[in-house]
Every structure is written in structure tokens, then in C-alpha cells.
Motif scaffolding. Structure first.
Motif: not given
Length: 245
Positions: A136, A140, A180, A209
Motif C-alpha cells: 500500500e 500510494t 491506494a 496509505q
């Protein structure tokens, strides 16, 4: 163009995020139905629908709200442009995030209902491992870098296909399948289907994130320290401008 009124922009963010989650969740349900014994094929079907659907939503809602559909994108838009008068104003961050989160929940409910499921079925899918959090973070950070590399070099018109392509690829190169997006993560907790995430796993995903957001902003500033776009056209979609706060 001048900035559309805030209520109109919030409606666009609500609808865009809702439809994005409906695409992700609905295609996941359809994939599990059509290919019940092949997880790889399910992911291919799910990611293909997202690759096709996300650019369409950006094109539809971008001229109204900038088509963020994602609180970390909204925060990055505000932070990176706060000194230039472009991008999202600080006073609009909270309303944008609220519209995105409620839209995401509404999209999950809509997907459940369109496939004959109860409106809310809280997910039981555990996503708590450290390697998923790392995925993640990467997903992101890469998303923020992509969007604002385009914005800062005057290529925001390419955001729709580029973001769709990136998210589609990130389904496959990240262990987490690239949520994300804190709003989408929360929304996906409301469906116990292929794309779901159990509520207890949501805080970990959102925390990483946010870490990816910070890394992404740092990379944008390191690689593109000067904004080369015309003043007043720094929003995600080039058709929307934001007045100075």
C-alpha cells in the motif's frame, strides 16, 4: 474556467467515488461468479474493469471537481499548491474527504444490491500482513508521484489514461492489489465479497496509505521542485481551477 460551486464539486466527488467503488466491487463479484476456481483470472477480470472504468470517471467528473476520488490526492493537491493559489483550498479538504468516504460506502452498497446481496455485508477478509502494508505504501506513493508529475509538467490532460493504467498495473505488482485510497478502503469494508477488506484491517491500510502520501509528496518535490504549469491550472483535471484561499 472558474471553480464550480462547492456543492457541485462535492456531488461530483461523491458520485465519482461511489461509481469507482461500484466498478471495483461489482466486477469482483462478477469475476468470482464467472471464474469461481481461478483466483488469477478473477484478478484479471477485476483489474480490467477498473482500468476501463476509472479513466471514464475521471473524464466525466474531472471538469467539475478535479476527479480526486481519493483523500490522499486531495491532501497532496492542497499541500503542493498551497503557496501558489492553485489546487484545492484547505477549507475544502474536509468536505472533499467526507464526500469521498460516503461515496465509497454508497458505491459498495450499490454493488451489493445490484448483485442481489444484502445492502451491507461487512467483509471478513483479513489484510493485516506487513507485506500488504508495504504494498500500500508503494502503490500510494507511486500514484501521487504519477499524478503530480503530470500536473507539474503541464500534462494533466493525460491523467485519465495514465492513472487508469497505473492502477491496473498496481493490481498486479503490489501484494495488496493497490487500494491506494483511504475512502475506497473504507468503502470496501462494507462488502464481504472478492474486493472486500475486514473493518479491523482498514486502519493499517489507511496508515500506510498516509505514509505513501508523504513519500509521494517528497518525491514530487525532489523530482519536480518547480511547477511548470500555467498559474491557475494545477488541479488534477486541467479544466478546473481553484481560487486562492
Amino acid at each position: 474556467m472558474t471553480t464550480p460551486p462547492l456543492p457541485r464539486r462535492l456531488l461530483a466527488e461523491f458520485l465519482g467515488t461511489a461509481l469507482l467503488v461500484a466498478v471495483v466491487v461489482g466486477s469482483g463479484i462478477m469475476a468470482a461468479t464467472l471464474s469461481p476456481n481461478d483466483t488469477g483470472l478473477q484478478l484479471l477480470e477485476n483489474s480490467t474493469a477498473t482500468v476501463l472504468g476509472l479513466p471514464v470517471l475521471i473524464l466525466v467528473f474531472g471538469p467539475v471537481s478535479g476527479a480526486h476520488f481519493n483523500p490522499v490526492v486531495s491532501v497532496a493537491d492542497w499541500w503542493l499548491h498551497r503557496s501558489t493559489g492553485g489546487g484545492l483550498s484547505g477549507r475544502d479538504l474536509g468536505p472533499y474527504a467526507l464526500a469521498q468516504v460516503t461515496g465509497a460506502i454508497g458505491g459498495a452498497i450499490l454493488a451489493n444490491l445490484t448483485f442481489g446481496l444484502p445492502a451491507v455485508t461487512l467483509s471478513t477478509k483479513h489484510r493485516d500482513d506487513a507485506h500488504l502494508w508495504l504494498g500500500e505504501t508503494v502503490a500510494t506513493a507511486g500514484l501521487i508521484l504519477l499524478i503530480f508529475a503530470l500536473v507539474r509538467t503541464g500534462r494533466a490532460a493525460l491523467a485519465a489514461p495514465a492513472v487508469g493504467a497505473y492502477i491496473g498495473a498496481a493490481y498486479w505488482f503490489t501484494s495488496s492489489t493497490s487500494f491506494a485510497n483511504p475512502a475506497v478502503t473504507i468503502g470496501r469494508a462494507f462488502t464481504d465479497t472478492f474486493a472486500g477488506i475486514r473493518p479491523g484491517s482498514v486502519p493499517g491500510f489507511v496508515a500506510f496509505q498516509i505514509l505513501g502520501l508523504l513519500i509521494g509528496i517528497a518525491l514530487v518535490l525532489a523530482l519536480y521542485p518547480e511547477n511548470t504549469t500555467v498559474a491557475g491550472h494545477e488541479a488534477i483535471d486541467p479544466a478546473i481551477t481553484e481560487e486562492p484561499s
